[in-house]
Design a protein around this motif. Structure first.
Motif, PDB file in Angstrom:
ATOM      1  N   TYR A  17       1.367   6.933  -6.175  1.00 32.52           N
ATOM      2  CA  TYR A  17       0.297   7.910  -6.359  1.00 32.52           C
ATOM      3  C   TYR A  17       0.828   9.314  -6.106  1.00 32.52           C
ATOM      4  O   TYR A  17       0.603  10.240  -6.880  1.00 32.52           O
ATOM      5  N   ALA A  18       1.574   9.404  -4.995  1.00 28.30           N
ATOM      6  CA  ALA A  18       2.120  10.705  -4.642  1.00 28.30           C
ATOM      7  C   ALA A  18       3.024  11.191  -5.762  1.00 28.30           C
ATOM      8  O   ALA A  18       3.042  12.373  -6.094  1.00 28.30           O
TER       9      ALA A  18
ATOM     10  N   GLU B  44       2.163   1.821  -3.259  1.00 29.00           N
ATOM     11  CA  GLU B  44       1.113   2.361  -4.116  1.00 29.00           C
ATOM     12  C   GLU B  44       0.958   3.848  -3.845  1.00 29.00           C
ATOM     13  O   GLU B  44       0.832   4.658  -4.738  1.00 29.00           O
ATOM     14  N   ARG B  45       0.965   4.191  -2.543  1.00 26.08           N
ATOM     15  CA  ARG B  45       0.786   5.590  -2.189  1.00 26.08           C
ATOM     16  C   ARG B  45       1.929   6.429  -2.698  1.00 26.08           C
ATOM     17  O   ARG B  45       1.751   7.551  -3.164  1.00 26.08           O
TER      18      ARG B  45
ATOM     19  N   LEU C 247       0.836  -1.198   0.000  1.00 24.24           N
ATOM     20  CA  LEU C 247       0.000   0.000   0.000  1.00 24.24           C
ATOM     21  C   LEU C 247       0.865   1.240   0.000  1.00 24.24           C
ATOM     22  O   LEU C 247       0.620   2.205  -0.708  1.00 24.24           O
ATOM     23  N   LYS C 248       1.906   1.153   0.808  1.00 26.39           N
ATOM     24  CA  LYS C 248       2.798   2.298   0.885  1.00 26.39           C
ATOM     25  C   LYS C 248       3.413   2.593  -0.462  1.00 26.39           C
ATOM     26  O   LYS C 248       3.517   3.738  -0.880  1.00 26.39           O
TER      27      LYS C 248
END
Lengths: 753, 280
Positions: free
Chosen positions: A119-120, A115-116, A112-113
């Motif tokens: 995304y960021a 992915e974030r 998830l991190k």
């Protein structure tokens, strides 16, 4: 009564004498006789008639009764011990399970991190780029780390697993409860995995109760008769405690956590060693466990916080805070301890000192703990070797397999995270001539291509044929659309995935129903797939764009007009409106590309071959604004090959024959950015659904991926070969899946992932 | 006691679990950093990599030397591919053969011999292959026309003369498809075969074993001509007048001996063919 008492006492003495082999038995027996009101009740009845045979009989009777009680206690004790061992084994198993699950959670968090972060990066791409300069020097070192760490990680987890399994096996062997435990364990696994088995849980609770009941029986004599030496009792308790300690130590060791060892194991050890006589070790232990509980609760909260924040970097701080929390807890526990035993004949100072020692000497304890852990580890490794794989434990074997799977997952996960670049995955070869346009199904991994060989083809990317000696997969088309009598030039797909529109050199627009992606490629011909043909243009149809909400289709043609259609309406009223050439200066210019203004469905943007680009209102048919394409300092702005509207922002992006990509503000008409994007004419543009990335295709054979925030090129892919002076005709982002595709003059389409 | 006992158990398990968390973290953290950094490096490299390639942008010299052979968006149908001819030697593309064939077809569609005349240095396998691709592609046009008239109700079987019923080879077991399905399936199957990565991985050189496959493709697609000729004569004549495709195909298979004479049952071409041969 006094006689009775004496005889009672002697009977007990004898009992303890007999049972001297069994540690803790006397305690249990005594506890039982004290607890039960039996002797008291019999006593008054016997007072009435004292006869020698009567007394003898009574004594014999009593003796046998005690003996029976004793044997009963024996049995009960054995059962309870078995139960304890069983529960401990179970606990161990659950801990392993939990560790495993926590590890999975960590992996997911990690993913998830990533992915974030991705995304960021998409969102604040400029920062990422800015970081690059700083980080680029350190990269050399850092890049080598991940695999090493990954290995370590897996190795550690494997050690955990193996140790846990060995322990479990040992317990199981000792008890002989093997089968039931395996059952319970698998049930437990199932219940933990969500298939909750209520019966199972109840059983467990009962087991807990039983265990705790036994425990309370034992503690009572300690509480009431603290002045008795009661060595046997304490030994009994300590064996239990030691077992638990072993257990905790093992788990501690499994996790290499010095903190808990400090709180639990070493404290206990110290106390056992230092404060031996006259002191009640069990209370100590209880306190210690409470203390440990407090510590772990604190720890737990901390970890929860960590989990919530998903912040791995604060973890070191967290460990520190846990340390201090542990120290504080130790102090508090020491205080409580000092108050507790004060009524007994225990020297206060000693216990206080003992605790202070443990409190202050945390670090030395760490070291000691570390040594102990190492020893333990060695022992366990020896055990492992000894035991080998002789035991046949079907379920556990399965666990190993699961574990293997997981380690492979561990390896693959970082790869997933690293993947920032697109690489060719599918090659779509079945057209005979250049692929002019392509588009993705809005939801399915399905692609539609339109070619100069007069056909359109539908490709299901899930139906692949593994290609020989190459990483890319070949896909064969599942449906071929034939109706155009000449090259197909343009394509639009309804965002609902129900219709396909194609425009051809034969001036027609064909409207197709989307076939099922799983249709048999050699099914019989169904003429209804082509549900209507829009005729009205007088020359090649070069651009199409469909609006789902309005159910309307825009087309632009070399005849100089842009037409608005309602393709699903009855055929008489298909044509809604025709826009003539609205550019004042461009009498001879033809529209090349048309798109809906995404943030305002009443407006359309049209690009012309003379480089102009205008926005129309479709209701009034009037020109709203003329984008200032001529403001570029470069002498002559080339023909526009493609125009796209940003999905969120009021921005229009144009691809020019003069190698530029230009950005315009829809409200002011001003050009906001202009860049030389390719080595040759830019032919095609596609934006991702979120409007963060842009891909462009060019006749220089390359596809480029652009970060819209920074307007920087993120990746360049050489995708197609040249035929004459043409190379790439179209590019597309999948609206909902991580696919991009390019269509080339070499009759191929390629899909990148 | 009960509660303290249970909580002890759970707390010790949470101890281990939280310990598990911290170890997992400890292991993940550096990996995390490194991955982010390396990912950044990857993008950074590609960014910087693309930068220099853009920077020394050459002036647009190419168009000055030769006219761009390109159909820009908005090109009217009459100007489509209407660029000056390029000699085969000047074509440096890997698709030169296809370019050459298409160019000569556009120039003089009726000049069948000229279209089929291979450049001196040309590998014959590739030449045949590219021609067959072109035939199949143009047959799409005939198939489109047939779709309007050739319906399963009237043409339940793929026939030409009464002599043969052709079974569709696209299925696992050859099937008696209606003529229009046979046509579509045959063209689709030919498209898959001629684009197969297994048999035709390259368009520059072709294995001898793959060249052998061309004959069967020719035989199958020829049936589309024969069916159209015997059952949809109007469509055939119109199409033939426009493209001369059947004539070119007949000359092609005869020239390269891809089909036996007996199978070439569309009769009107015989005289032409013989005349052509006697002239030569």
């Amino acid at each position: 009564m006094e006689d009775m008492k004496e005889s009672h006492g002697s009977g007990e003495e004898g009992g303890s004498g007999h049972g001297s082999g069994n540690n803790g038995l006397g305690g249990g027996l005594r506890g039982g006789s004290n607890g039960g009101g039996g002797p008291g009740g019999v006593g008054p009845g016997g007072n009435l008639h004292y006869t020698i045979p009567g007394i003898l009989h009574f004594l014999q009777h009593e003796w046998s009764r005690f003996e029976m009680d004793r044997s009963q206690w024996d049995v009960e004790k054995a059962e309870l011990q078995a139960r304890i061992a069983f529960l401990q084994g179970e606990r161990k198993g659950q801990e392993n399970l939990k560790n495993d699950l926590v590890r999975r959670i960590k992996m997911l968090e990690y993913a998830l991190k990533q992915e974030r972060a991705k995304y960021a990066k998409l969102k604040y791409g400029s920062e990422g780029v800015a970081h690059l300069d700083d980080g680029s020097k350190a990269l050399g070192d850092d890049e080598e780390l991940p695999p090493v760490d990954g290995d370590n990680y897996i190795a550690v987890s494997n050690v955990n697993w193996r140790q846990g399994r060995q322990l479990l096996r040992q317990y199981l062997q000792e008890i002989g409860y093997t089968d039931t435990i395996i059952d319970v364990r698998s049930n437990r696994v199932r219940s933990l995995l969500g298939l909750n088995d209520a019966n199972n849980v109840n059983e467990e609770n009962r087991a807990n109760l039983a265990l705790n009941g036994g425990e309370s029986h034992r503690t009572r004599p300690d509480g009431t008769g603290a002045h008795h030496p009661a060595h046997s009792v304490r030994k009994g308790v300590t064996t239990l405690a030691e077992e638990m300690m072993l257990d905790t130590e093992a788990s501690v060791l499994a996790n290499f956590d010095f903190l808990s060892s400090e709180a639990e194991v070493d404290d206990d050890d110290e106390m056992n060693d230092d404060i031996d006589d006259g002191y009640n070790p069990q209370e100590m232990k209880l306190k210690a466990s409470k203390l440990a509980q407090a510590v772990t609760e604190a720890e737990d909260k901390e970890t929860e916080d960590v989990m919530n924040e998903f912040n791995f970097l604060t973890n070191t701080d967290n460990v520190d805070s846990i340390k201090s929390a542990g120290g504080g807890g130790g102090g508090g526990g020491g205080g409580g301890q000092a108050g507790g035993p004060s009524s007994k004949d225990v020297p206060k100072g000693l216990s206080g000192v003992g605790f202070q020692q443990t409190g202050n000497g945390a670090k030395t304890n760490q070291l000691l703990g570390g040594e102990k852990q190492q020893q333990q580890q060695q022992q366990q490794q020896q055990r492992e070797v000894e035991l080998g794989n002789n035991l046949e434990l079907g379920e556990l074997e399965q666990l190993t397999i699961a574990n293997d799977n997981e380690s492979s997952y561990d390896i693959s996960a970082p790869k997933e995270a690293y993947r920032k670049t697109w690489s060719a995955k599918y090659t779509l070869r079945s057209h005979f001539d250049g692929v002019r346009a392509l588009g993705f199904h809005p939801l399915e991994p399905v692609l539609i291509t339109a070619s100069e060989d007069q056909t359109l083809k539908l490709w299901n990317l899930q139906k692949t044929i593994p290609a020989k000696k190459s990483a890319s997969l070949d896909v064969e088309p599942v449906y071929t659309f034939r109706a155009h009598q000449g090259p197909v030039l343009s394509l639009a797909i309804s965002p609902a995935g129900d219709y396909i529109f194609s425009g051809g050199l034969d001036t027609t627009i064909r409207c197709w129903q989307m076939p099922s992606p799983n249709v048999d490629p050699y099914d019989s011909y169904d003429p209804s797939t082509l549900f209507t043909t829009l005729t009205g243009h007088e020359d090649a149809v070069w651009g199409l764009s469909y609006h789902l909400g309005r159910k309307q289709l825009l087309s632009c043609s070399a005849d100089g007009t842009v037409k608005l259609w309602s393709p699903t309406a009855p055929s008489a009223s298909n044509l809604v409106r025709t826009f003539g050439n609205a550019t004042e200066d461009g009498g001879g210019a033809t529209p090349t590309s048309v798109d809906w203004v995404q943030d305002d469905p009443t407006k359309i943007v049209t690009a012309y071959s003379n480089g102009s680009c205008v926005i129309h209102d479709i209701e009034s048919g009037k020109l709203v604004i003329k984008l200032d394409t001529k403001s570029d300092s470069t002498s002559a702005v080339g023909s526009i090959n493609k125009v796209v509207s940003h999905p969120i922002l009021p921005v229009t992006i144009t691809a020019h024959e003069d190698r530029h990509i230009r950005f315009f503000d829809n409200h002011t008409g001003q050009m906001t950015h202009s860049m030389v994007a390719h080595l040759d004419a830019v032919t095609s543009l596609s934006l991702d659904t979120n409007g963060l990335y842009l891909i462009s295709g060019s006749h220089d054979c390359s596809v480029r991926l652009w970060n819209l925030e920074s307007k920087s090129c993120v990746q360049e892919i050489t995708a197609h070969r040249k035929k004459f002076d043409e190379s790439i005709f179209d590019v597309a982002f999948h609206p909902s899946k991580p696919f991009i595709a390019s269509a080339g003059a070499d009759a191929l389409a390629k899909v990148f992932v | 006691m009960v509660t303290s006992m249970t909580t002890t158990t759970t707390s010790s398990s949470t101890t281990t679990s939280s310990a598990g968390v911290s170890t997992a973290n400890a292991n993940l953290t550096p990996m995390d950093n490194a991955s982010a950094a390396s990912a950044a490096a990857a993008t950074g490299l590609s960014t910087t990599g693309s930068g220099p390639s853009l920077a020394p942008m050459e002036p647009v010299s190419a168009p000055a030397l030769h006219p761009l052979r390109r159909n820009c968006a908005g090109t009217p149908a009459r100007d489509f591919c209407a660029w000056p001819l390029e000699s085969f030697d000047e074509m440096d593309s890997t698709l030169a053969v296809q370019q050459m064939i298409q160019q000569s077809i556009r120039a003089h569609v009726e000049d069948v011999e000229g279209i089929l005349r291979a450049p001196d240095t040309q590998d014959e396998g590739v030449w045949k292959y590219e021609h067959l691709r072109q035939f199949c592609m143009e047959l799409n046009g005939l198939a489109v026309l047939l779709q309007s008239e050739c319906v399963p109700e009237t043409c339940t079987q793929m026939t030409a003369t009464e002599q043969w019923i052709f079974l569709c080879a696209a299925h696992k077991t050859p099937k008696e498809c209606p003529a229009i399905d046979y046509t579509r399936h045959t063209l689709d199957g030919a498209a898959c075969l001629l684009n197969s990565n297994k048999y035709f991985p390259s368009r520059v050189s072709i294995k001898e074993s793959s060249v052998a496959k061309l004959g069967s493709v020719c035989r199958r697609v020829y049936r589309i001509f024969s069916h159209a000729y015997f059952h949809h004569r109007q469509i055939f004549d119109d199409f033939e007048a426009q493209t001369c495709l059947c004539r070119r195909f007949t000359v092609f298979v005869t020239k390269y001996n891809l089909m036996s004479r007996d199978n070439l049952i569309v009769p009107m071409l015989e005289q032409d063919l013989e005349a052509g041969e006697s002239e030569a």
